[in-house]
Write an enzyme that holds these catalytic residues in place. Sequence first.
Site, PDB file in Angstrom:
ATOM      1  CG  ASN A  99      44.908 -14.991 -27.820  1.00 26.24           C
ATOM      2  OD1 ASN A  99      44.329 -15.780 -28.543  1.00 26.24           O
ATOM      3  ND2 ASN A  99      44.308 -14.002 -27.236  1.00 26.24           N
ATOM      4  CG  ASP A 101      47.883 -11.706 -25.840  1.00 28.97           C
ATOM      5  OD1 ASP A 101      47.616 -12.388 -24.827  1.00 28.97           O
ATOM      6  OD2 ASP A 101      47.014 -11.385 -26.680  1.00 28.97           O
ATOM      7  CG  HIS A 116      48.832 -20.481 -33.102  1.00 23.51           C
ATOM      8  ND1 HIS A 116      47.713 -19.879 -33.620  1.00 23.51           N
ATOM      9  CD2 HIS A 116      48.773 -21.776 -33.513  1.00 23.51           C
ATOM     10  CE1 HIS A 116      47.008 -20.767 -34.323  1.00 23.51           C
ATOM     11  NE2 HIS A 116      47.627 -21.927 -34.256  1.00 23.51           N
ATOM     12  N   GLY A 192      36.296 -15.496 -29.163  1.00 25.06           N
ATOM     13  CA  GLY A 192      36.991 -14.562 -30.045  1.00 25.06           C
ATOM     14  C   GLY A 192      37.928 -15.201 -31.044  1.00 25.06           C
ATOM     15  CB  SER A 194      38.129 -16.455 -37.561  1.00 27.03           C
ATOM     16  OG  SER A 194      39.466 -16.905 -37.618  1.00 27.03           O
TER      17      SER A 194
HETATM   18  P1  OAD Z   1      41.036 -13.965 -36.152  1.00 26.83           P
HETATM   19  O1  OAD Z   1      41.460 -12.558 -36.390  1.00 26.83           O
HETATM   20  O2  OAD Z   1      41.017 -14.898 -37.302  1.00 26.83           O
HETATM   21  O3  OAD Z   1      39.580 -13.957 -35.527  1.00 26.83           O
HETATM   22  C1  OAD Z   1      39.237 -13.099 -34.477  1.00 26.83           C
HETATM   23  C2  OAD Z   1      37.785 -13.358 -34.124  1.00 26.83           C
HETATM   24  O4  OAD Z   1      37.472 -12.578 -32.985  1.00 26.83           O
HETATM   25  C3  OAD Z   1      36.781 -13.013 -35.225  1.00 26.83           C
HETATM   26  O5  OAD Z   1      35.883 -14.106 -35.385  1.00 26.83           O
HETATM   27  C4  OAD Z   1      36.060 -11.775 -34.675  1.00 26.83           C
HETATM   28  O6  OAD Z   1      34.685 -11.755 -35.057  1.00 26.83           O
HETATM   29  C5  OAD Z   1      36.204 -11.982 -33.182  1.00 26.83           C
HETATM   30  N1  OAD Z   1      36.220 -10.743 -32.369  1.00 26.83           N
HETATM   31  C6  OAD Z   1      36.763  -9.532 -32.675  1.00 26.83           C
HETATM   32  N2  OAD Z   1      36.634  -8.689 -31.643  1.00 26.83           N
HETATM   33  C7  OAD Z   1      36.017  -9.367 -30.645  1.00 26.83           C
HETATM   34  C8  OAD Z   1      35.585  -9.037 -29.330  1.00 26.83           C
HETATM   35  N3  OAD Z   1      35.804  -7.840 -28.805  1.00 26.83           N
HETATM   36  N4  OAD Z   1      34.967 -10.002 -28.599  1.00 26.83           N
HETATM   37  C9  OAD Z   1      34.721 -11.239 -29.118  1.00 26.83           C
HETATM   38  N5  OAD Z   1      35.101 -11.596 -30.359  1.00 26.83           N
HETATM   39  C10 OAD Z   1      35.736 -10.685 -31.122  1.00 26.83           C
HETATM   40  O7  OAD Z   1      41.943 -14.515 -34.951  1.00 26.83           O
HETATM   41  P2  OAD Z   1      42.211 -16.031 -34.513  1.00 26.83           P
HETATM   42  O8  OAD Z   1      40.978 -16.848 -34.635  1.00 26.83           O
HETATM   43  O9  OAD Z   1      42.900 -15.980 -33.209  1.00 26.83           O
HETATM   44  O10 OAD Z   1      48.029 -17.669 -36.163  1.00 26.83           O
HETATM   45  O11 OAD Z   1      43.221 -16.460 -35.626  1.00 26.83           O
HETATM   46  C11 OAD Z   1      43.806 -17.709 -35.571  1.00 26.83           C
HETATM   47  C12 OAD Z   1      45.245 -17.640 -35.964  1.00 26.83           C
HETATM   48  O12 OAD Z   1      45.378 -17.002 -37.239  1.00 26.83           O
HETATM   49  C13 OAD Z   1      46.116 -16.790 -35.067  1.00 26.83           C
HETATM   50  O13 OAD Z   1      46.539 -17.461 -33.925  1.00 26.83           O
HETATM   51  C14 OAD Z   1      47.260 -16.474 -35.967  1.00 26.83           C
HETATM   52  C15 OAD Z   1      46.526 -16.108 -37.230  1.00 26.83           C
HETATM   53  O14 OAD Z   1      47.229 -16.265 -38.409  1.00 26.83           O
HETATM   54  C16 OAD Z   1      49.340 -17.650 -36.027  1.00 26.83           C
HETATM   55  O15 OAD Z   1      49.945 -16.639 -35.724  1.00 26.83           O
HETATM   56  C17 OAD Z   1      49.968 -18.973 -36.302  1.00 26.83           C
END
Ligand code: OAD
Length: 250
Positions: A99, A101, A116, A192, A194
């Site tokens: 994150n 934030d 990140h 949380g 992907s």
């Molecule tokens: P993603 O948007 O790829 O994944 C978010 C995940 O959170 C998904 O698997 C959702 O199912 C899950 N989710 C959503 N709401 C939720 C909740 N209330 N409780 C639990 N889970 C929930 O985000 P990241 O995995 O963080 O990179 O993505 C990885 C990176 O891709 C980020 O850091 C960013 C992006 O491009 C950079 O900025 C370099």
Amino acid sequence: MEFQAEQLRNARHVVVFSGAGISAESGIPTFRDALTGLWENFDPAALATAQAFRNDPALVWGWYEWRRAKVLGAQPNLAHLAIAELARHVPRVTVVTQNVDDLLERAGCHDVLHLHGSLDLPRCFACARPYALGAEPLDEPQGGRRIEPPRCRRCNGKVRPGVVWFGESLPDDAWRKAVSAAKDCDVLLSIGTSGLVQPAAEIPRIALQHGAQVLHINVQPEPVAGDREFSLAGKAAEVLPRLVEETFPG
Ligand code: OAD
């Protein structure tokens, strides 16, 4: 098999590995959720690469200022607070986050490893000197407007957001510490995310390979393999406080 609370109760070192989903209930959009994910509505190549910034710095800076404004207006949720609470019970907790934030810190977590980068730490695109942000940005409901980036006070270069863009390396120190914590921990909570963005997504795998129990907390049930990987489906702000409360009652 279900994740047993004893694993966490007896843990000497826990790694918390978080992604955008942990901040979803604070009103911060994730990247890949259908309809609401940022990459559903914006093109990563036009916003999250060095080339995008070279092509159109005002578009990129304005978009990140919009995201920074959203975070400034948000509050940590119960999942962030549960991690700070967990750290009061376990001898060692290392928080590794994708994150950008600061909601984990605002919830009371210390020494968070930001793989990140961070929206709060812009730097010069030319000479890399950190830039101290001044006035609060405006919140724009439609994803930001074009804003010329400020200029570096040393070399007059354009200031870029302090986040890691596609094609860039992760901050060395944070990455080394995260890998070493993943190798050392007894339990890793992956919350949380992907798990699609490399190399960050390796962190839970490294923990598994080094003998830790890995628990995924996600609104979607996660596929698991072997007898040390578990999935708890639900919102982080509901599942995590319950897990911490059940594990460390009173
Ligand atoms: P993603 O948007 O790829 O994944 C978010 C995940 O959170 C998904 O698997 C959702 O199912 C899950 N989710 C959503 N709401 C939720 C909740 N209330 N409780 C639990 N889970 C929930 O985000 P990241 O995995 O963080 O990179 O993505 C990885 C990176 O891709 C980020 O850091 C960013 C992006 O491009 C950079 O900025 C370099």
